[in-house]
Design an enzyme around this catalytic site. Structure first.
Site: not given
Length: 609
Positions: A2, A79, A106, A493, A604
């Site tokens: 995020c 996200w 969060g 990935e 990330k």
């Protein structure tokens, strides 16, 4: 994960926020949104205007009306955790009256319980998110100030958060708070910024304040103040960000990953610069805060990291054992913090995180500190949470890394471990001759990495040959095994090809059953005392018609293809053997048309569990 960006000042806010969101795209997200304080009509209260969109920031930008003027606002890239990606679940979230707007990074652990209580009181939710709960808590507070409304709401919340809040009744301010998720203030000239990452700030200001857990701040156009969630004032001194805005640009490369792979010779030179002490055949690591007497008292070293940082820690543990002769091992921080570990006063703990904000690593550090352990940090971001929480450490000086998958930061982290191992070794029993040998090897690294990068075209051709595999095996022994783990992770990935890594010595204990013509094996074959044993593993694979790509210091007869890398000191060879496998993963993903900088489902900086 995020991204948050906010601004209050005199400039037109929407373009600033959209630019900030674009600079945060690398963190991983699935939707985006923006809210601004519109200019009120004469005698009327301020109005919050919001636009949200599932998908990329460009989709949000296309929905923003031409007349969307304001001088303060907050924006977000989400996200998904609670609720699928959608316009409704995108941030910001507003209350029913449209007075409160909030963005959040969060996870609110007790969101379900709070949601039920609010629904029983008649609150109608418009999303499935945990974040909307906090929005309604702020809106329903009877406190007289926005600061107190937010503070009262947070007293009911359990979990992690980095939040930014606006209120139509208090249009002159943005209130922010942090607990476990980064919040950075940007200090401008009669304007203030807030973001979850300095990447969104550096094109406007390099003066920043990083909030601590349990800390809040009020931003106004001409000043800011910080205080705790309990209400007591805190002192905050701005620091200067060392990276320029241009560091976050693509620099003529097609992807950030390619740029960052190519930057490794300079990055390694940077982490070595000013640290080598030729007089005593050692290195200076002034930030360790560990004197010689304390270093000699260390009986064991435990390294904690997640993902790529964990793999760097595995190589680091081997370097420490080989050069310093201190028992060392690495463990995923996400496992360590939940298994009630025995914390030994003679053990030195090393926390590894590129961002310095990885939640599992940070939580492990906090638990270790609570139990009286000595903890060092190896991070890339100055002033990050782990850097502040640890007793000392090493900055890896890789520079900004924008691609979701780590390349140059992994390499610089391993080099940093080599420096730490040399430093500890020379304090203990490593000879002057061996110290000189390792220093000479470290100095050769930048040129040798450049030599490997010069073979990119050949690796690109190999990637095209292996790109159609549905699965791949990676093997290595001792020093080569962590390299195999990291190479396997890189491939899956960004290419989405299934890949597994095993110690080469374990082939006969199960994995050999998988070997067939359709399963290529990438073998790490350094020219060391295990060379013949590694060649025996190649024999076993070849006898079962398995294709082999070897990464070695010389051509391997049993391999179908060999990527030859330059030889360094045996202890440092793993640093070089990982470089061509970064390129292999990159060109495999490129051949398959993947979104290399933003692989699906990944972010990330992992700041939630």
């Amino acid at each position: 994960m995020c991204g948050i960006v906010g601004y209050i000042g005199k400039r037109d806010v929407a373009p600033l926020l959209l630019e900030g969101l674009q600079r945060l795209e690398y963190r991983g997200y699935d939707s985006a949104g923006i809210v601004i304080t519109g200019k009120p009509a004469a005698g009327k209260a301020a109005v919050l205007k919001m636009v949200k969109a599932k998908g990329r920031v460009r989709e949000l930008e296309s929905r923003v009306p031409k007349r969307f003027a304001g001088t303060s606002g907050i924006a977000h890239t989400r996200w998904a955790t609670h609720g699928a990606p959608s316009d409704e679940n995108a941030h910001p979230h507003m209350d029913a009256e449209g007075k409160v707007a909030l963005v959040h990074n969060g996870i609110i652990d007790n969101a379900s319980e709070l949601r039920k209580k609010l629904e029983a009181d008649g609150v109608v939710f418009l999303s499935e998110t945990d974040t909307e709960v906090v929005t309604h808590l702020v809106a329903r507070s009877q406190a007289d100030t926005l600061e107190e409304k937010v503070r009262q709401a947070l007293q009911l919340v359990e979990g992690t958060y980095g939040i930014a809040v606006m209120h139509a009744d208090f249009p002159d301010r943005i209130v922010v708070a942090r607990n476990g998720s980064p919040v950075v203030l940007g200090i401008g000239e009669k304007e203030m910024f807030v973001a979850s990452d300095v990447a969104a700030l550096v094109s406007h200001t390099r003066q920043v304040v990083t909030l601590d857990d349990g800390e809040m701040a009020t931003l106004k156009a001409d000043d800011f103040r910080t205080y705790t969630t309990e209400g007591s004032s805190t002192s905050a001194t701005p620091t200067t960000v060392e990276w320029e805005a241009e560091s976050y640009d693509m620099g003529g490369h097609d992807t950030y990953m390619h740029k960052e792979i190519s930057e490794q010779p300079d990055a390694v030179d940077r982490v070595l610069r000013g640290r080598i002490d030729d007089r005593f055949s050692t290195v200076h690591l002034g930030g360790l805060n560990l004197d010689a007497r304390e270093a000699r008292g260390v009986r064991r070293i435990k390294i904690l990291g997640c993902g790529t940082s964990y793999h760097a820690g595995l190589i680091g543990a081997q370097l420490i054992e080989e050069l310093a002769r201190i028992p060392a091992d690495a463990e995923p921080a996400s496992e360590f913090r939940y298994r009630n570990p025995v914390v030994d006063p003679d053990t030195l703990y090393v926390a590894v995180s590129q961002s310095g904000e990885t939640y599992d690593v940070l939580a492990a550090v906090q638990e270790l500190k609570r139990k009286g352990a000595r903890v060092l940090g190896i991070v890339n971001v100055v002033g990050s949470a782990i850097a502040r929480e640890t007793d000392g450490g090493v900055y890896v000086h890789a520079g900004p890394e924008v691609c979701v998958v780590s390349t140059k930061c992994f390499t610089n982290t391993v080099v940093s471990f080599a420096l730490l191992a040399l430093h500890l070794g020379r304090i203990r029993d490593l000879s002057v001759a061996d110290g000189k040998r390792i220093i000479a090897g470290l100095r050769r690294l930048p040129e040798q990495i450049a030599e490997i990068l010069a073979t990119e075209h050949e690796i690109e051709k190999l990637a095209a040959e292996y790109a159609q595999a549905s699965s791949m095996m990676f093997i290595g022994r001792v020093r080569g095994y962590p390299v195999a783990l990291e190479a396997s992770l890189k491939l899956k990935e960004i290419s989405y090809i299934h890949a597994e890594a095993y110690p080469a010595s374990e082939l006969k204990h199960g994995p050999l059953a998988l070997i067939e013509p359709a399963l290529p094996t990438v073998a790490i074959v350094p020219d060391d005392d295990l060379l013949e044993k590694n060649r025996a593993a190649l024999e076993e694979i070849k006898a079962r018609s398995g294709p082999i790509l070897a990464v070695a210091h010389q051509e391997q007869e049993k391999a179908d293809h060999t990527i030859v890398v330059p030889k360094n000191e045996t202890e440092l060879d793993p640093i070089l053997m990982g470089i061509p496998l970064q390129l292999l993963a990159y060109h495999t993903a490129l051949a398959l048309g993947r979104d290399i900088d933003k692989p699906r489902n990944l972010a990330k900086s992992v700041t939630v569990e």
